[in-house]
Design a protein around this motif. Structure first.
Motif, PDB file in Angstrom:
ATOM      1  N   HIS A 145      -5.975  10.310   3.212  1.00 34.88           N
ATOM      2  CA  HIS A 145      -4.613   9.823   3.457  1.00 34.88           C
ATOM      3  C   HIS A 145      -3.960  10.650   4.570  1.00 34.88           C
ATOM      4  O   HIS A 145      -4.397  11.759   4.877  1.00 34.88           O
ATOM      5  N   ARG A 146      -2.885  10.108   5.125  1.00 38.04           N
ATOM      6  CA  ARG A 146      -2.289  10.742   6.296  1.00 38.04           C
ATOM      7  C   ARG A 146      -0.769  10.714   6.209  1.00 38.04           C
ATOM      8  O   ARG A 146      -0.169   9.698   5.860  1.00 38.04           O
ATOM      9  N   TRP A 147      -0.196  11.849   6.569  1.00 28.03           N
ATOM     10  CA  TRP A 147       1.260  11.937   6.669  1.00 28.03           C
ATOM     11  C   TRP A 147       1.668  11.682   8.113  1.00 28.03           C
ATOM     12  O   TRP A 147       1.078  12.250   9.032  1.00 28.03           O
ATOM     13  N   HIS A 165       0.838  -1.204   0.000  1.00 31.61           N
ATOM     14  CA  HIS A 165       0.000   0.000   0.000  1.00 31.61           C
ATOM     15  C   HIS A 165       0.871   1.252   0.000  1.00 31.61           C
ATOM     16  O   HIS A 165       0.631   2.198  -0.784  1.00 31.61           O
ATOM     17  N   VAL A 166       1.889   1.286   0.836  1.00 35.03           N
ATOM     18  CA  VAL A 166       2.794   2.428   0.906  1.00 35.03           C
ATOM     19  C   VAL A 166       3.547   2.591  -0.416  1.00 35.03           C
ATOM     20  O   VAL A 166       3.732   3.714  -0.913  1.00 35.03           O
ATOM     21  N   LEU A 186       3.698   8.507   2.989  1.00 34.79           N
ATOM     22  CA  LEU A 186       2.246   8.658   3.079  1.00 34.79           C
ATOM     23  C   LEU A 186       1.595   7.356   3.532  1.00 34.79           C
ATOM     24  O   LEU A 186       1.870   6.278   2.986  1.00 34.79           O
ATOM     25  N   ASP A 187       0.731   7.459   4.542  1.00 33.19           N
ATOM     26  CA  ASP A 187      -0.018   6.330   5.120  1.00 33.19           C
ATOM     27  C   ASP A 187       0.866   5.308   5.817  1.00 33.19           C
ATOM     28  O   ASP A 187       0.385   4.254   6.236  1.00 33.19           O
ATOM     29  N   GLN A 188       2.139   5.589   5.948  1.00 32.09           N
ATOM     30  CA  GLN A 188       3.022   4.649   6.646  1.00 32.09           C
ATOM     31  C   GLN A 188       2.763   4.742   8.148  1.00 32.09           C
ATOM     32  O   GLN A 188       2.542   5.830   8.692  1.00 32.09           O
ATOM     33  N   THR A 189       2.773   3.606   8.824  1.00 36.76           N
ATOM     34  CA  THR A 189       2.543   3.546  10.258  1.00 36.76           C
ATOM     35  C   THR A 189       3.743   2.924  10.950  1.00 36.76           C
ATOM     36  O   THR A 189       4.623   2.326  10.301  1.00 36.76           O
ATOM     37  N   GLU A 227      -4.527  14.543   1.480  1.00 37.41           N
ATOM     38  CA  GLU A 227      -5.113  14.561   2.816  1.00 37.41           C
ATOM     39  C   GLU A 227      -6.642  14.632   2.744  1.00 37.41           C
ATOM     40  O   GLU A 227      -7.335  13.989   3.545  1.00 37.41           O
TER      41      GLU A 227
END
Length: 494
Positions: A313-315, A214-215, A252-255, A309
């Motif tokens: 999506h999230r930074w 996904h990333v 982006l979207d990495q956790t 965003e």
């Protein structure tokens, strides 16, 4: 008359992002240090952290590029092994975080082959211009030769052979010269890896970036995590002594969980080395920490980032990015990997990274010669930057000119400061006796430098022992070394 109103605190976006951490992991020491008012300048720097400290610009602007070439030739008269690299800018696509000078090559196989041949032609022709203009370059021993990109592994087999054969024939490769080739995981086919091994390459490296599909998709990468695993497996099976991958964090979207899985995968597939890089959004040219192309990366555009965003999506916050870094560095160190230089990790017994050691180790710091679009070359007295616009670059080469776009020189004081700063990036203790051998009459503990070191010591970023003649970064100082160099110690060159 209106009654006075109480002041409303102004939000501090940088500090808010720093302090927003994932509760599943400890707060990193670097977060606590950056939150201190005395380190506000470091926080401002790391907010959009430029990658690298690869380029240490001079302090004499408007330096004549011809003079740089003379400086380089003079040093190459008597030099230990140097770092030589060829930059092939071809890519089949452009990643959304990439700000390097790259040229997208797509289309039918014949079109790709023709454009690839053009870039090999230009690189070889430029190399001939360097050899003619810098006569001692031909006899300077090459410690490591790297073919970087771009994606040079896109080149057809015949062009790879032509490029490597040329460099072996015209430069001073010896039995200890290391040859390295970079590429995309999917382009390192079994046949191409076998060809590279046949041509004397012992190192291969690839920008894996993440093992999270996904990333990868959001980053614009056109390969999968499975492709990355297969690259490492295949390269090891072919017999390469050094198989390196790049990982990024802050994407982006990495956790934090995604980065933990990346670490687990690295320890499972066991490449020789891993380079860990924080997402960088500020332009390299702002701080001269790297070479950027003529086009910004997609993610550098505020409107583009805002649209992502708005779609949910999230930074990752700055605090989460330091937690990601701590997951990677802590996990690798616990497994016995060594970090030398900063964020370059080699598995037990394999490090340090040879080409970086040639350039940065306190007892080496030899010249670097970069041939190709956007190359950064340096010697003791000055450094030169090759044109990053491919049309202007090609026109210069076709006209028979070394395509340097600019150069800067170093005063004697700046040479000394640059040597200290480069050595700090290796994370090894600085030693007074080594410094004095290189700079007779100089000292790590000159009054001006000692004042800077004292300030870092008071803030817990550095340890200084004049009696033992050593200067050593603390663990949190190691994490922030690039910010320290580019905000505080750079002042010594003025």
């Amino acid at each position: 008359m209106r009654a006075p109103t109480s002041a409303v605190p102004t939000p501090d976006p940088a500090l808010a992002s720093l302090l927003a951490v994932d509760p599943s992991a400890p707060v990193p020491a670097a977060v606590e240090a950056l939150a201190a008012p005395d380190n506000r300048h470091l926080l401002e720097y790391v907010r959009e952290d430029p990658f690298g400290a690869h380029v240490f610009p001079g302090n004499i602007e408007g330096y004549d590029p011809e003079r740089f070439l003379d400086d380089l030739d003079e040093q190459l008269r008597t030099t230990p092994p140097i770092h030589l690299w060829a930059y092939i800018p071809t890519c089949s696509y452009r990643c959304r975080f990439c700000q390097y000078p790259v040229v997208v090559v797509k289309g039918p196989e014949e079109t790709v082959a023709r454009r690839a041949a053009q870039w090999v032609d230009w690189n070889i022709r430029e190399a001939r211009l360097w050899l003619r203009r810098v006569p001692h370059l031909a006899s300077a021993p090459v410690g490591e030769f790297n073919v970087f990109g771009g994606t040079p592994s896109l080149l057809p087999a015949g062009e790879i052979r032509r490029l490597l054969d040329f460099y072996r024939e015209h430069f001073a490769f010896g039995p200890d010269t290391t040859v390295r080739f970079e590429g995309d995981p999917t382009t390192f086919t079994a046949e191409k890896l076998e060809l590279l091994a046949e041509l004397g390459c012992t190192k291969v490296s690839s920008g894996v970036q993440s093992f999270d599909d996904h990333v990868l998709r959001l980053s614009g990468r056109e390969h999968t995590a499975a492709d990355c695993r297969e690259f490492v497996r295949r390269a090891k099976a072919t017999g390469f002594e050094w198989v390196s991958i790049d990982l990024m964090y802050g994407l982006l979207d990495q956790t934090l969980d995604s980065v933990r899985r990346d670490l687990e995968t690295v320890l499972e597939v066991e490449p020789t080395a891993v380079v860990c890089t924080k997402l960088h959004l500020r332009d390299y040219s702002d701080t001269r920490t790297g070479v950027s192309g003529v086009r910004p990366a997609a993610w550098q555009l505020p409107d583009y980032r805002a649209r992502l965003e708005s779609r949910g999506h999230r930074w990752p916050t700055l605090g989460e990015q330091y937690q990601m870094r701590e997951v990677l560095t802590g996990g690798l160190r616990d497994a016995g990997w060594t970090e030398h230089p900063t964020m370059y990790f080699a598995r037990p017994g394999a490090g340090p990274e040879k080409w970086k050691a040639i350039m940065a180790d306190q007892n080496q710091q030899q010249p670097e010669v970069a041939i190709g679009l956007g190359g950064s070359s340096s010697c003791r007295r000055s450094e030169g930057m090759t044109n990053v616009d491919w049309q202007r670059y090609g026109a210069a080469v076709d006209a028979g000119r070394v395509p340097l776009d600019s150069a800067t020189g170093f005063t004697e004081q700046a040479q000394e400061t640059r040597a200290v700063n480069m050595a700090l990036t290796t994370l090894q203790p600085l030693r007074e006796e080594v410094h004095r051998r290189r700079f007779p009459g100089g000292s790590l503990f000159s009054p001006r430098r000692r004042a800077g070191f004292d300030s870092l010591r008071r803030r817990g970023l550095l340890e200084m022992d004049e009696q033992a003649g050593t200067v050593t970064l603390t663990p949190v100082g190691e994490t922030l070394v690039e910010a320290i160099i580019n905000t505080e110690l750079v002042a010594d060159v003025s």
